[in-house]
Design an enzyme around this catalytic site. Structure first.
Site, PDB file in Angstrom:
ATOM      1  N   CYS A  42    -122.199   8.275 -49.795  1.00  0.00           N
ATOM      2  CA  CYS A  42    -122.386   7.506 -50.914  1.00  0.00           C
ATOM      3  C   CYS A  42    -122.536   5.787 -51.077  1.00  0.00           C
ATOM      4  CB  CYS A  42    -121.736   8.304 -52.318  1.00  0.00           C
ATOM      5  SG  CYS A  42    -121.070   7.504 -53.954  1.00  0.00           S
ATOM      6  N   CYS A  45    -119.757   4.722 -53.273  1.00  0.00           N
ATOM      7  CA  CYS A  45    -118.184   5.066 -52.161  1.00  0.00           C
ATOM      8  C   CYS A  45    -118.516   3.882 -51.253  1.00  0.00           C
ATOM      9  CB  CYS A  45    -117.714   6.075 -52.388  1.00  0.00           C
ATOM     10  SG  CYS A  45    -118.105   7.358 -53.612  1.00  0.00           S
ATOM     11  N   HIS A 369     -98.392 -20.966 -33.309  1.00  0.00           N
ATOM     12  CA  HIS A 369     -99.092 -20.952 -34.100  1.00  0.00           C
ATOM     13  C   HIS A 369     -99.087 -22.304 -34.130  1.00  0.00           C
ATOM     14  CE1 HIS A 369     -99.365 -17.794 -37.503  1.00  0.00           C
ATOM     15  NE2 HIS A 369     -97.959 -17.118 -37.215  1.00  0.00           N
ATOM     16  N   TRP A 435    -102.484 -16.584 -38.302  1.00  0.00           N
ATOM     17  CA  TRP A 435    -102.246 -16.402 -39.255  1.00  0.00           C
ATOM     18  C   TRP A 435    -102.395 -15.016 -40.928  1.00  0.00           C
ATOM     19  CZ3 TRP A 435    -105.000 -16.407 -44.109  1.00  0.00           C
ATOM     20  CH2 TRP A 435    -104.658 -16.653 -45.281  1.00  0.00           C
ATOM     21  N   VAL A 441     -98.537  -8.196 -39.930  1.00  0.00           N
ATOM     22  CA  VAL A 441     -97.380  -7.507 -39.573  1.00  0.00           C
ATOM     23  C   VAL A 441     -96.300  -8.110 -40.583  1.00  0.00           C
ATOM     24  CG1 VAL A 441     -95.445  -7.842 -37.440  1.00  0.00           C
ATOM     25  CG2 VAL A 441     -98.203  -8.566 -37.272  1.00  0.00           C
ATOM     26  N   TRP A 460     -97.442 -15.520 -46.436  1.00  0.00           N
ATOM     27  CA  TRP A 460     -97.082 -16.824 -46.389  1.00  0.00           C
ATOM     28  C   TRP A 460     -97.561 -17.130 -46.384  1.00  0.00           C
ATOM     29  CZ3 TRP A 460     -97.912 -20.439 -42.766  1.00  0.00           C
ATOM     30  CH2 TRP A 460     -96.754 -20.887 -42.319  1.00  0.00           C
TER      31      TRP A 460
HETATM   32  P1  FAD Z   1     -91.684 -14.207 -38.598  1.00  0.00           P
HETATM   33  O1  FAD Z   1     -92.089 -12.861 -38.707  1.00  0.00           O
HETATM   34  O2  FAD Z   1     -91.315 -13.827 -36.894  1.00  0.00           O
HETATM   35  O3  FAD Z   1     -92.267 -15.221 -38.805  1.00  0.00           O
HETATM   36  C1  FAD Z   1     -91.666 -16.787 -37.861  1.00  0.00           C
HETATM   37  C2  FAD Z   1     -91.936 -17.849 -39.188  1.00  0.00           C
HETATM   38  O4  FAD Z   1     -93.315 -17.586 -38.558  1.00  0.00           O
HETATM   39  C3  FAD Z   1     -91.836 -17.509 -40.241  1.00  0.00           C
HETATM   40  O5  FAD Z   1     -89.779 -18.160 -40.665  1.00  0.00           O
HETATM   41  C4  FAD Z   1     -92.439 -18.578 -41.051  1.00  0.00           C
HETATM   42  O6  FAD Z   1     -91.073 -19.510 -41.135  1.00  0.00           O
HETATM   43  C5  FAD Z   1     -93.837 -18.455 -40.506  1.00  0.00           C
HETATM   44  N1  FAD Z   1     -94.138 -17.436 -40.829  1.00  0.00           N
HETATM   45  C6  FAD Z   1     -94.524 -16.386 -41.501  1.00  0.00           C
HETATM   46  N2  FAD Z   1     -96.076 -15.470 -41.742  1.00  0.00           N
HETATM   47  C7  FAD Z   1     -96.590 -16.772 -40.904  1.00  0.00           C
HETATM   48  C8  FAD Z   1     -98.199 -16.527 -41.119  1.00  0.00           C
HETATM   49  N3  FAD Z   1     -98.733 -15.307 -41.412  1.00  0.00           N
HETATM   50  N4  FAD Z   1     -98.827 -17.801 -40.298  1.00  0.00           N
HETATM   51  C9  FAD Z   1     -98.221 -18.686 -40.229  1.00  0.00           C
HETATM   52  N5  FAD Z   1     -96.816 -18.774 -39.805  1.00  0.00           N
HETATM   53  C10 FAD Z   1     -96.343 -17.407 -40.843  1.00  0.00           C
HETATM   54  N6  FAD Z   1     -91.718  -5.982 -34.559  1.00  0.00           N
HETATM   55  C11 FAD Z   1     -91.003  -4.988 -35.456  1.00  0.00           C
HETATM   56  O7  FAD Z   1     -90.382  -4.876 -35.052  1.00  0.00           O
HETATM   57  N7  FAD Z   1     -92.885  -4.045 -34.941  1.00  0.00           N
HETATM   58  C12 FAD Z   1     -93.626  -4.599 -34.813  1.00  0.00           C
HETATM   59  O8  FAD Z   1     -94.685  -3.906 -34.331  1.00  0.00           O
HETATM   60  C13 FAD Z   1     -94.303  -5.602 -34.400  1.00  0.00           C
HETATM   61  N8  FAD Z   1     -95.031  -6.579 -33.711  1.00  0.00           N
HETATM   62  C14 FAD Z   1     -95.065  -8.166 -33.845  1.00  0.00           C
HETATM   63  C15 FAD Z   1     -95.999  -8.201 -32.865  1.00  0.00           C
HETATM   64  C16 FAD Z   1     -96.440  -9.623 -32.490  1.00  0.00           C
HETATM   65  C17 FAD Z   1     -97.411  -9.879 -32.853  1.00  0.00           C
HETATM   66  C18 FAD Z   1     -95.436 -10.402 -32.586  1.00  0.00           C
HETATM   67  C19 FAD Z   1     -94.852 -12.197 -32.197  1.00  0.00           C
HETATM   68  C20 FAD Z   1     -93.431 -10.096 -33.456  1.00  0.00           C
HETATM   69  C21 FAD Z   1     -93.594  -8.697 -33.986  1.00  0.00           C
HETATM   70  N9  FAD Z   1     -92.776  -7.946 -34.225  1.00  0.00           N
HETATM   71  C22 FAD Z   1     -92.900  -7.145 -34.269  1.00  0.00           C
HETATM   72  C23 FAD Z   1     -91.580  -9.053 -34.556  1.00  0.00           C
HETATM   73  C24 FAD Z   1     -91.588  -9.684 -35.892  1.00  0.00           C
HETATM   74  O9  FAD Z   1     -92.932 -10.057 -36.296  1.00  0.00           O
HETATM   75  C25 FAD Z   1     -90.771 -10.719 -36.708  1.00  0.00           C
HETATM   76  O10 FAD Z   1     -90.708 -12.017 -35.396  1.00  0.00           O
HETATM   77  C26 FAD Z   1     -89.354 -10.661 -36.447  1.00  0.00           C
HETATM   78  O11 FAD Z   1     -89.342  -9.382 -37.457  1.00  0.00           O
HETATM   79  C27 FAD Z   1     -88.676 -12.073 -36.684  1.00  0.00           C
HETATM   80  O12 FAD Z   1     -89.006 -11.819 -38.287  1.00  0.00           O
HETATM   81  P2  FAD Z   1     -88.883 -13.254 -38.820  1.00  0.00           P
HETATM   82  O13 FAD Z   1     -87.907 -12.755 -40.274  1.00  0.00           O
HETATM   83  O14 FAD Z   1     -88.118 -14.464 -37.736  1.00  0.00           O
HETATM   84  O15 FAD Z   1     -90.243 -14.122 -39.125  1.00  0.00           O
END
Ligand code: FAD
Length: 503
Positions: A42, A45, A369, A435, A441, A460
């Site tokens: 549909c 949908c 980044h 980003w 994630v 973020w």
């Molecule tokens: P992080 O997510 O590590 O971010 C670091 C800093 O980046 C933040 O403090 C902020 O200043 C900035 N930031 C935040 N969001 C954005 C954005 N959208 N764009 C630009 N800058 C930003 N952990 C798991 O448990 N399971 C998973 O499947 C997993 N997958 C991952 C995949 C990848 C590619 C990577 C690199 C890491 C992954 N991790 C995963 C780890 C997780 O994403 C975090 O890095 C970790 O938990 C630490 O989180 P944090 O609070 O320090 O912030």
């Protein structure tokens, strides 16, 4: 899997149900469900699916009260259940445990408001309060904040904010109707909707929402409440006792110490578990070192060392290399007074509330980044390398995630997200792609065990960092991508890099 998977993917925060899972999932649930019965043939949908997905993301935090699901009546395995539920038109919306069907418009806002109405008839509904219940709270000390939202009977803001804060502790949301003259008098309210905050120390203040005139009011209030000290998502008990770390660093800065610590961890710890490297692994190592040599900010000793290593690796006649040889070059043969990488981990912006939180993965994201922004600002930097083109940085990041990044699950997730990389055709798109994927994630991990209560994961940048990045369209908060791009280019640029270390 009931077939709606063709329109909906597992990364959408909703359930794809089938005839066999519908009853077990919905009837035995402690929360309410809103199920969309649709048909994948549909057109309406299909057209509606972006709305349903946007809504699911929008009300992700309501899941303890109400969840969204979809069921595809065009799938043979679902014929019987759709007949049983008497589905004659698509899409039809049904609420768990009631026989009522709803037809809705195509807008996120109207379905979201329908959800609020549904909850109002559900046990989880919190009724509007009266001044007699609110006024005694004024001047009282308490262990939480109380948000008071005064609005017209038909306004949804108060109820939406209540649901937004459903899974957060440290704040109570109270809705009062604008017809309550005693409250209007006492709080000196002249315009609706009105938002006041009672602080734990007994004081209260009117929060001026006029600066959010172009912004969605619900989003503005929710964001204010989530930013209050001590207000956080209800975590598992073991994380609840973790005190938030003292705020010694600014979230508006990027720290060189984090970038250097990430490089130390990559080159001296993570690579060390690969005693010999060949084929794709060796290529990723070469590309990574070249990328750092060409794009790492500051042009200091790290860059000099990486330039030497890159020249050596790229001139290497061998098909295989021992990690020990790389380490020897890094720490002995190529190291000089003006070319070195300091050993050790010194997390600053990426320091977690306790050991095991944040640190390396945080600095890894930050590094990439920074590199995407560097490539955008210096489009010629990768010319004459195998990485020239719009996706240079992401190609290396993908290779690194696949072959070296210690968290397997992270690598797998990133690999599946990378299928959309082919749509990246400019360095501007590259920085937005990373980003966007990082935010996906963040959403997936919000409230999980790896979420640091001192730095809860969220979309973020939030409005305190970039107000123009957010806007309202058809009732839902949306990103203004040009503003996000501008913000990323400022945040991850050379002059926002701090050389501060943690003391
Ligand atoms: P992080 O997510 O590590 O971010 C670091 C800093 O980046 C933040 O403090 C902020 O200043 C900035 N930031 C935040 N969001 C954005 C954005 N959208 N764009 C630009 N800058 C930003 N952990 C798991 O448990 N399971 C998973 O499947 C997993 N997958 C991952 C995949 C990848 C590619 C990577 C690199 C890491 C992954 N991790 C995963 C780890 C997780 O994403 C975090 O890095 C970790 O938990 C630490 O989180 P944090 O609070 O320090 O912030």
């Amino acid at each position: 899997e009931g077939g709606g998977g063709r329109l909906y993917s597992p990364s959408d925060p909703l359930s794809v149900l089938s005839g066999s899972s519908l009853t077990a999932t919905v009837s035995n649930s402690s929360c309410g469900w809103l199920v969309q019965f649709m048909s994948s043939w549909c057109g309406h949908c299909v057209q509606f699916s972006p709305t349903w997905k946007a809504l699911a993301r929008d009300v992700q935090d309501w899941q303890q009260a109400v969840k969204l699901a979809v069921l595809d009546c065009a799938q043979e395995i679902n014929y019987d259940v759709c007949k049983e539920y008497n589905i004659q038109l698509y899409p039809t919306f049904k609420v768990s445990n009631t026989p009522t069907s709803y037809a809705v418009e195509l807008y996120v806002q109207s379905v979201r408001q329908l959800m609020v109405d549904i909850l109002q008839n559900h046990s989880s509904h919190t009724p509007a309060l009266h001044s007699v219940q609110i006024l005694p709270l004024l001047g009282q000390r308490s262990d939480h904040y109380t948000a008071i939202i005064v609005e017209d009977q038909h306004s949804y803001v108060g109820r939406e904010v209540t649901l937004d804060m459903w899974s957060y502790s440290g704040v109570h949301v109270r809705r009062v109707l604008g017809s309550d003259a005693a409250l209007l008098d006492t709080l000196n309210i002249t315009a609706l909707p009105h938002f006041s905050l009672l602080n734990p120390d007994g004081t209260h203040a009117h929060v001026d929402t006029s600066s959010s005139s172009a912004k969605p009011l619900r989003f503005f209030i929710t964001w204010c409440l989530r930013s209050l000290p001590g207000v956080r998502r209800r975590f598992d008990a073991h994380l609840d006792n973790v005190p938030a770390p003292p705020q010694v660093t600014a979230v508006s800065k990027v720290y060189m110490a984090d970038l250097e610590s990430a490089l130390h961890y990559i080159l001296r710890v993570e690579l060390a578990s690969h005693p010999t490297m060949e084929g794709e692994e060796l290529q990723v190592l070469k590309d990574f070192v070249t990328l750092i040599a060409k794009l790492y900010p500051g042009g200091g000793p790290v860059v000099k060392l990486m330039e030497r290593l890159s020249d050596w690796l790229n001139g290497l006649p061998l098909k295989q290399i021992a990690y020990q040889a790389v380490l020897d070059l890094l720490d002995n043969k190529m190291r000089t007074a003006d070319a070195f990488l300091s050993p050790g981990l010194n997390w600053v912006g990426c320091r977690g509330s306790r050991e095991g939180l944040r640190g390396y993965p945080c600095a890894f994201w930050t590094l990439f980044h920074v590199l995407t922004v560097q490539q955008h600002h210096k489009p010629q930097a990768l010319a004459n390398t195998g990485l020239a083109g719009a996706r240079g940085v992401l190609t290396v990041m993908r290779g690194y995630m696949r072959h070296f990044f210690g968290c397997r699950q992270c690598g797998r997730h990133f690999d599946s997200a990378s299928t959309t990389l082919t749509s990246v055709n400019s360095t501007g798109e590259q920085l937005l792609w990373l980003w966007h994927v990082h935010n996906q994630v963040n959403l997936r991990l919000a409230g999980s065990l790896s979420d640091d209560p001192g730095f809860p994961k969220r979309l973020w940048p939030d409005p305190s960092m970039c107000a123009p990045c957010h806007e309202e369209q058809a009732g839902a908060r949306v990103w203004v991508r040009e503003e996000v791009s501008r913000f990323l280019q400022r945040h991850y640029a050379d002059d926002n890099l701090s050389s501060r270390t943690y003391t």
